[in-house]
Design a protein around this motif. Structure first.
Motif, PDB file in Angstrom:
ATOM      1  N   THR A   1       0.830  -1.207   0.000  1.00 36.70           N
ATOM      2  CA  THR A   1       0.000   0.000   0.000  1.00 36.70           C
ATOM      3  C   THR A   1       0.861   1.252   0.000  1.00 36.70           C
ATOM      4  O   THR A   1       0.585   2.210  -0.736  1.00 36.70           O
ATOM      5  CB  THR A   1      -0.929  -0.002   1.230  1.00 36.70           C
ATOM      6  N   GLU A   2       1.932   1.246   0.785  1.00 36.45           N
ATOM      7  CA  GLU A   2       2.830   2.402   0.823  1.00 36.45           C
ATOM      8  C   GLU A   2       3.482   2.618  -0.541  1.00 36.45           C
ATOM      9  O   GLU A   2       3.599   3.749  -1.015  1.00 36.45           O
ATOM     10  CB  GLU A   2       3.891   2.192   1.906  1.00 36.45           C
ATOM     11  N   ARG A   3       3.877   1.539  -1.210  1.00 36.43           N
ATOM     12  CA  ARG A   3       4.508   1.663  -2.522  1.00 36.43           C
ATOM     13  C   ARG A   3       3.515   2.176  -3.567  1.00 36.43           C
ATOM     14  O   ARG A   3       3.855   3.030  -4.393  1.00 36.43           O
ATOM     15  CB  ARG A   3       5.067   0.307  -2.957  1.00 36.43           C
ATOM     16  N   ILE A   4       2.283   1.695  -3.529  1.00 36.82           N
ATOM     17  CA  ILE A   4       1.268   2.153  -4.482  1.00 36.82           C
ATOM     18  C   ILE A   4       0.965   3.634  -4.268  1.00 36.82           C
ATOM     19  O   ILE A   4       0.881   4.412  -5.220  1.00 36.82           O
ATOM     20  CB  ILE A   4      -0.016   1.300  -4.369  1.00 36.82           C
ATOM     21  N   ARG A   5       0.806   4.052  -3.012  1.00 34.62           N
ATOM     22  CA  ARG A   5       0.540   5.474  -2.732  1.00 34.62           C
ATOM     23  C   ARG A   5       1.712   6.354  -3.147  1.00 34.62           C
ATOM     24  O   ARG A   5       1.531   7.456  -3.673  1.00 34.62           O
ATOM     25  CB  ARG A   5       0.233   5.672  -1.250  1.00 34.62           C
ATOM     26  N   SER A   6       2.923   5.885  -2.923  1.00 33.21           N
ATOM     27  CA  SER A   6       4.102   6.650  -3.319  1.00 33.21           C
ATOM     28  C   SER A   6       4.159   6.806  -4.841  1.00 33.21           C
ATOM     29  O   SER A   6       4.433   7.899  -5.347  1.00 33.21           O
ATOM     30  CB  SER A   6       5.357   5.937  -2.807  1.00 33.21           C
ATOM     31  N   ASN A   7       3.894   5.722  -5.573  1.00 38.03           N
ATOM     32  CA  ASN A   7       3.882   5.804  -7.040  1.00 38.03           C
ATOM     33  C   ASN A   7       2.760   6.712  -7.534  1.00 38.03           C
ATOM     34  O   ASN A   7       2.943   7.460  -8.501  1.00 38.03           O
ATOM     35  CB  ASN A   7       3.744   4.416  -7.655  1.00 38.03           C
ATOM     36  N   TYR A   8       1.616   6.657  -6.877  1.00 37.00           N
ATOM     37  CA  TYR A   8       0.493   7.515  -7.260  1.00 37.00           C
ATOM     38  C   TYR A   8       0.845   8.984  -7.033  1.00 37.00           C
ATOM     39  O   TYR A   8       0.567   9.837  -7.873  1.00 37.00           O
ATOM     40  CB  TYR A   8      -0.752   7.127  -6.463  1.00 37.00           C
ATOM     41  N   PHE A   9       1.510   9.274  -5.905  1.00 38.41           N
ATOM     42  CA  PHE A   9       1.898  10.645  -5.614  1.00 38.41           C
ATOM     43  C   PHE A   9       2.935  11.139  -6.622  1.00 38.41           C
ATOM     44  O   PHE A   9       2.868  12.278  -7.091  1.00 38.41           O
ATOM     45  CB  PHE A   9       2.438  10.747  -4.186  1.00 38.41           C
ATOM     46  N   LYS A  10       3.894  10.283  -6.986  1.00 34.40           N
ATOM     47  CA  LYS A  10       4.876  10.658  -8.008  1.00 34.40           C
ATOM     48  C   LYS A  10       4.185  10.952  -9.340  1.00 34.40           C
ATOM     49  O   LYS A  10       4.565  11.884 -10.047  1.00 34.40           O
ATOM     50  CB  LYS A  10       5.895   9.533  -8.200  1.00 34.40           C
ATOM     51  N   THR A  11       3.175  10.154  -9.662  1.00 29.97           N
ATOM     52  CA  THR A  11       2.423  10.379 -10.898  1.00 29.97           C
ATOM     53  C   THR A  11       1.667  11.692 -10.832  1.00 29.97           C
ATOM     54  O   THR A  11       1.604  12.423 -11.828  1.00 29.97           O
ATOM     55  CB  THR A  11       1.449   9.212 -11.144  1.00 29.97           C
ATOM     56  N   LEU A  12       1.105  12.032  -9.681  1.00 30.37           N
ATOM     57  CA  LEU A  12       0.410  13.310  -9.541  1.00 30.37           C
ATOM     58  C   LEU A  12       1.364  14.488  -9.713  1.00 30.37           C
ATOM     59  O   LEU A  12       0.998  15.511 -10.295  1.00 30.37           O
ATOM     60  CB  LEU A  12      -0.262  13.413  -8.172  1.00 30.37           C
ATOM     61  N   LEU A  13       2.578  14.345  -9.222  1.00 28.50           N
ATOM     62  CA  LEU A  13       3.542  15.440  -9.337  1.00 28.50           C
ATOM     63  C   LEU A  13       3.989  15.671 -10.778  1.00 28.50           C
ATOM     64  O   LEU A  13       4.440  16.760 -11.118  1.00 28.50           O
ATOM     65  CB  LEU A  13       4.765  15.161  -8.460  1.00 28.50           C
ATOM     66  N   LYS A  14       3.842  14.675 -11.628  1.00 28.54           N
ATOM     67  CA  LYS A  14       4.241  14.808 -13.030  1.00 28.54           C
ATOM     68  C   LYS A  14       3.141  15.390 -13.908  1.00 28.54           C
ATOM     69  O   LYS A  14       3.368  15.632 -15.088  1.00 28.54           O
ATOM     70  CB  LYS A  14       4.629  13.438 -13.591  1.00 28.54           C
ATOM     71  N   GLN A  15       1.952  15.617 -13.349  1.00 23.33           N
ATOM     72  CA  GLN A  15       0.828  16.108 -14.150  1.00 23.33           C
ATOM     73  C   GLN A  15       1.037  17.562 -14.555  1.00 23.33           C
ATOM     74  O   GLN A  15       1.674  18.332 -13.852  1.00 23.33           O
ATOM     75  CB  GLN A  15      -0.485  15.978 -13.369  1.00 23.33           C
ATOM     76  N   GLU A  16       0.423  17.910 -15.683  1.00 23.22           N
ATOM     77  CA  GLU A  16       0.404  19.300 -16.116  1.00 23.22           C
ATOM     78  C   GLU A  16      -0.520  20.091 -15.186  1.00 23.22           C
ATOM     79  O   GLU A  16      -1.396  19.526 -14.545  1.00 23.22           O
ATOM     80  CB  GLU A  16      -0.111  19.395 -17.554  1.00 23.22           C
ATOM     81  N   MET A  17      -0.379  21.393 -15.160  1.00 18.89           N
ATOM     82  CA  MET A  17      -1.171  22.245 -14.284  1.00 18.89           C
ATOM     83  C   MET A  17      -2.661  22.158 -14.612  1.00 18.89           C
ATOM     84  O   MET A  17      -3.506  22.223 -13.720  1.00 18.89           O
ATOM     85  CB  MET A  17      -0.685  23.696 -14.393  1.00 18.89           C
ATOM     86  N   GLU A  18      -2.986  21.993 -15.889  1.00 20.89           N
ATOM     87  CA  GLU A  18      -4.390  21.950 -16.303  1.00 20.89           C
ATOM     88  C   GLU A  18      -5.111  20.717 -15.760  1.00 20.89           C
ATOM     89  O   GLU A  18      -6.332  20.696 -15.658  1.00 20.89           O
ATOM     90  CB  GLU A  18      -4.488  21.967 -17.833  1.00 20.89           C
ATOM     91  N   PHE A  19      -4.358  19.685 -15.434  1.00 20.19           N
ATOM     92  CA  PHE A  19      -4.948  18.473 -14.867  1.00 20.19           C
ATOM     93  C   PHE A  19      -5.713  18.802 -13.588  1.00 20.19           C
ATOM     94  O   PHE A  19      -6.772  18.248 -13.316  1.00 20.19           O
ATOM     95  CB  PHE A  19      -3.836  17.461 -14.573  1.00 20.19           C
ATOM     96  N   PHE A  20      -5.202  19.734 -12.800  1.00 21.01           N
ATOM     97  CA  PHE A  20      -5.794  20.066 -11.516  1.00 21.01           C
ATOM     98  C   PHE A  20      -6.972  21.036 -11.653  1.00 21.01           C
ATOM     99  O   PHE A  20      -7.663  21.304 -10.685  1.00 21.01           O
ATOM    100  CB  PHE A  20      -4.732  20.630 -10.573  1.00 21.01           C
TER     101      PHE A  20
END
Length: 185
Positions: A150-169
């Motif tokens: 679970t910790e690894r999945i959340r960490s990967n998800y957070f890394k993926t969120l940080l790579k998003q373009e600004m318009e994604f948010f």
């Protein structure tokens, strides 16, 4: 317009992420394939804009399970020992029942030999220790492996969120609250 720009950038970032996943980088893979089709829709002023509609298709479950096992490869020994503990828990109760049945058969005689009483006392202590050990292995090790995954999945998800373009948010479904909930659950 702005909407078509955002959708085009989302498709571009999806393609970049799929190229990263193909190159072996670890990211969150939802098992969805995305294909775009263009459609023309008029806006309020009568002008027509090209809008890209996204079709999401679920890939087979086998790929998701394969990805799950690949992500939990480092905890293999925890899972194996936890499964052995679960086997011990599953075997403990039938063996205990069999021992009770045999004990009931000898207890009808008023003068049971002391060796029989000692044998069953030792067996019950052994079953208690087996139950304690197997429950500890099952619950402790399987729980620990689940926490690490679970910790690894959340960490990967957070890394993926940080790579998003600004318009994604800017999208309503990607608000700070909904992304925070996705990270915490």
């Amino acid at each position: 317009t702005y909407k078509s720009l955002v959708e085009t950038q989302n498709i571009t970032s999806q393609e970049e992420r799929s190229e990263e996943n193909e190159s072996g980088e670890d990211g969150i893979d939802t098992g969805e394939t995305i294909s775009g089709t263009e459609a023309t829709t008029p806006d309020e002023g009568g002008n027509s804009d090209k809008v890209i509609a996204l079709d999401r298709k679920k890939s087979n479950d086998f790929a998701l399970w394969l990805r799950f096992f690949r992500m939990s490869r480092t905890e293999t020994w925890l899972v194996v020992m936890g499964v052995l503990g679960a086997v011990g828990v599953g075997c403990n109760w039938p063996l205990l029942g069999y021992t009770f049945a045999n004990m009931a058969g000898f207890s009808v005689h008023p003068f049971s030999p002391q060796s029989q009483i000692t044998k069953y006392s030792i067996l019950f202590v052994a079953f208690g220790l087996l139950s304690w050990l197997s429950n500890t292995l099952q619950k402790g090790l399987l729980g620990a492996s689940g926490e690490y995954l679970t910790e690894r999945i959340r960490s990967n998800y957070f890394k993926t969120l940080l790579k998003q373009e600004m318009e994604f948010f800017d999208l309503r479904e990607n608000s700070v609250a909904s992304l925070g909930i996705m990270l915490s659950t």
